[in-house]
Design an enzyme around this catalytic site. Structure first.
Site, PDB file in Angstrom:
ATOM      1  CG  ASP A   1      -2.042   1.001   1.113  1.00  0.00           C
ATOM      2  OD1 ASP A   1      -2.278   1.512  -0.004  1.00  0.00           O
ATOM      3  OD2 ASP A   1      -2.698   1.275   2.138  1.00  0.00           O
TER       4      ASP A   1
ATOM      5  CE1 TYR B   1      -0.212   8.644   4.304  1.00  0.00           C
ATOM      6  CE2 TYR B   1       1.916   9.715   4.074  1.00  0.00           C
ATOM      7  CZ  TYR B   1       0.694   9.607   4.707  1.00  0.00           C
ATOM      8  OH  TYR B   1       0.390  10.452   5.741  1.00  0.00           O
TER       9      TYR B   1
ATOM     10  CG  HIS C   1      -4.074  10.707   2.621  1.00  0.00           C
ATOM     11  ND1 HIS C   1      -5.104  10.649   3.531  1.00  0.00           N
ATOM     12  CD2 HIS C   1      -3.188   9.740   2.980  1.00  0.00           C
ATOM     13  CE1 HIS C   1      -4.854   9.677   4.404  1.00  0.00           C
ATOM     14  NE2 HIS C   1      -3.707   9.110   4.095  1.00  0.00           N
TER      15      HIS C   1
ATOM     16  NE  ARG D   1       4.779  15.052  10.406  1.00  0.00           N
ATOM     17  CZ  ARG D   1       4.094  14.335   9.516  1.00  0.00           C
ATOM     18  NH1 ARG D   1       3.485  13.230   9.912  1.00  0.00           N
ATOM     19  NH2 ARG D   1       4.006  14.700   8.262  1.00  0.00           N
TER      20      ARG D   1
ATOM     21  CD  GLU E   1      -5.898   5.022   4.853  1.00  0.00           C
ATOM     22  OE1 GLU E   1      -5.196   4.240   4.185  1.00  0.00           O
ATOM     23  OE2 GLU E   1      -5.442   5.795   5.722  1.00  0.00           O
TER      24      GLU E   1
ATOM     25  CD  GLU F   1      -5.414   3.055  -0.057  1.00  0.00           C
ATOM     26  OE1 GLU F   1      -4.555   2.499  -0.780  1.00  0.00           O
ATOM     27  OE2 GLU F   1      -5.291   3.191   1.174  1.00  0.00           O
TER      28      GLU F   1
ATOM     29  CG  ASP G   1      -5.678   0.612   4.025  1.00  0.00           C
ATOM     30  OD1 ASP G   1      -5.741  -0.407   4.731  1.00  0.00           O
ATOM     31  OD2 ASP G   1      -4.786   1.484   4.147  1.00  0.00           O
TER      32      ASP G   1
ATOM     33  NE  ARG H   1      -7.614   6.635   9.825  1.00  0.00           N
ATOM     34  CZ  ARG H   1      -6.935   6.390   8.717  1.00  0.00           C
ATOM     35  NH1 ARG H   1      -5.720   5.896   8.778  1.00  0.00           N
ATOM     36  NH2 ARG H   1      -7.482   6.631   7.547  1.00  0.00           N
TER      37      ARG H   1
ATOM     38  CD  GLN I   1      -2.884   4.412  10.735  1.00  0.00           C
ATOM     39  OE1 GLN I   1      -4.111   4.524  10.665  1.00  0.00           O
ATOM     40  NE2 GLN I   1      -2.069   4.913   9.825  1.00  0.00           N
TER      41      GLN I   1
ATOM     42  CE  LYS J   1      -3.387   2.254   7.433  1.00  0.00           C
ATOM     43  NZ  LYS J   1      -4.262   3.113   6.625  1.00  0.00           N
TER      44      LYS J   1
ATOM     45  CB  THR K   1      -7.321  -4.751   2.414  1.00  0.00           C
ATOM     46  OG1 THR K   1      -6.391  -4.468   3.462  1.00  0.00           O
ATOM     47  CG2 THR K   1      -7.162  -3.732   1.301  1.00  0.00           C
TER      48      THR K   1
ATOM     49  CB  THR L   1      -5.930   7.873   1.514  1.00  0.00           C
ATOM     50  OG1 THR L   1      -5.730   6.890   2.509  1.00  0.00           O
ATOM     51  CG2 THR L   1      -7.301   8.519   1.687  1.00  0.00           C
TER      52      THR L   1
ATOM     53  CD  GLU M   1      -7.280  12.812   4.164  1.00  0.00           C
ATOM     54  OE1 GLU M   1      -7.471  11.621   3.839  1.00  0.00           O
ATOM     55  OE2 GLU M   1      -6.814  13.670   3.388  1.00  0.00           O
TER      56      GLU M   1
HETATM   57 CA    CA Z   1      -3.876   3.115   2.849  1.00  0.00          CA
END
Ligand code: CA
Length: 416
Positions: A132, A134, A139, A148, A203, A205, A237, A241, A244, A257, A261, A348, A362
């Site tokens: 997978d 990113y 995203h 952050r 997610e 995808e 996916d 959270r 994770q 995760k 899937t 995502t 998000e």
């Molecule tokens: Ca993903």
């Protein structure tokens, strides 16, 4: 040869002659059959092979070394893997022959068509390794801003290589499979606690199904992408959270995760998306040589995310920063081998607008901005009983819209 099918196809169907995705179902004889979808029916490939309908190659197809025996052999199987392994010449020959079978009325009484409403599709191929990525800048930047806030939204490596992780192929499931809320470990008021996830997410995808292998030690260049990738699925996916966030430092996604899937039941061949090609965003700084593309491999797919029936997002796949050819080149640049049936996903898909975000993390900005659903209720993350449907459309080679097979899943309560 007529260019219209003799099969009745609804005018608004995204499954016309220009599409012809592959799937599978277990039939009354308890055998798993390979299928090609046309409208609301499916042509039975195993029956077509057994009846000798693949013993002639389609007119006008440059068969190269492809023989009728090859076509019969790749459909004499319960899964698509032999077809995936056979390579682009066989993919084109079979697609050409199936088109002929569905357009020449002489085959009307010889082709076995199965109404979709009498079938339960199963995963049509055996998934090998699963990766997978990113690769949506929006995203990655949204996640960076949420978690952050005082640092730059993207890590310094992000614009130099497609970031990804190796996932769990054994828990890839077909669309329609219920998703049991996973349990695991996460902190509550600073104390590690075991329980059902409280922050279950999606997610949205796009997944790429690998056809032919490379030799161990031999990378696949971006130029050779179309020789190695067979087709496309939509992919969810599912992500816990809280699990994770607690586990992911320093090695990346793990149990948050790997519980499930979901992928769509129909694999759209890349050949059906030849008119949907698009160049992605400009890449700045310039990428290293092995990631450069002569022909862009991006795809102009409009995704749609429905939460209990309400459309909550429209992620545009055309905005992805890293393309599928760049992802495959990066995945193999160290000499790693891919095999027929391997699956790699885009990451995502999120566009620049708020209504284009491909995760509820998000969309609700980490729960701070709940989403209102069709029944007036609000959500931050998934509740038991919720259903999510991800669909997508593209322009087909004949100018008519293509509808990718949707990927759906409903949340079931955690087990005791
Ligand atoms: Ca993903």
């Amino acid at each position: 040869m007529s260019t219209a099918p003799w099969v009745s196809v609804p005018a608004d169907s995204g499954f016309g002659l220009g599409h012809l995705p592959y799937g599978a179902a277990v039939l009354g004889d308890d055998a798993q059959h390979l299928l090609v979808r046309i409208g609301d029916d499916a042509l039975d490939l195993n029956e077509a092979g057994a009846a000798g309908l693949l013993d002639e190659l389609a007119a006008g197809i440059d068969a190269g070394a492809v023989t009728p025996e090859t076509l019969r052999a790749v459909v004499d199987a319960p899964v698509l893997n032999p077809l995936l392994a056979a390579g682009p010449a066989v993919w084109a020959a079979l697609r050409g022959r199936v088109t002929e079978l569905l357009t020449d009325p002489a085959y009307r009484d010889r082709v076995v068509l199965r109404p979709l409403d009498a079938l339960t599709p199963v995963l049509p191929w055996s998934v090998g390794d699963y990766v997978d990525f990113y690769s949506s800048e929006h995203h990655a930047a949204n996640v960076g801003r949420m978690f952050r806030p005082t640092a730059p939204p993207l890590y310094p490596n992000w614009r130099h290589q497609p970031i990804g992780y190796h996932g769990r192929a054994g828990t890839v499931v077909v669309s329609g499979t219920d998703i049991v809320r996973p349990r695991g470990q996460y902190p509550v008021d600073g104390t590690p606690t075991f329980g059902a996830t409280r922050r279950l997410d999606i997610e949205a995808e796009v997944g790429f199904v690998v056809g032919t292998s490379n030799d161990l030690g031999t990378p696949i260049s971006t130029v050779d992408y179309r020789g190695h990738v067979f087709g496309v699925v939509l992919l969810n996916d599912w992500s816990a959270r809280d699990l994770q966030a607690w586990e992911t430092v320093p090695l990346g996604p793990f149990l948050g995760k790997s519980f499930a899937t979901s992928v769509s039941a129909w694999v759209t061949p890349l050949a059906a998306l030849a008119a949907a090609g698009v160049a992605g965003p400009d890449q700045d700084p310039p990428v290293l040589d092995y990631l450069r593309e002569e022909t862009p491999s991006g795809l102009d797919l409009e995704l749609l995310v429905r939460w209990n029936g309400e459309v909550v997002s429209r992620p545009p796949f055309a905005t992805m920063y890293w393309s599928p050819a760049q992802q495959l080149a990066h995945l193999t640049v160290n000499g790693a081998r891919v095999r027929p049936g391997d699956l790699y996903a885009s990451g995502t898909v999120s566009g620049p607008e708020a209504g284009q975000r491909g995760s509820f993390l998000e969309l609700t900005w980490n729960g701070a901005e709940p989403v209102t659903l069709a029944d007036g209720s609000t959500r931050e993350f998934l509740l038991d009983g919720d259903e999510v449907v991800i669909s997508a459309t593209a322009t087909g080679v004949d100018g008519r819209p293509i509808t990718l097979g949707a990927v759906t899943g409903r949340i079931r309560p955690a087990r005791d």
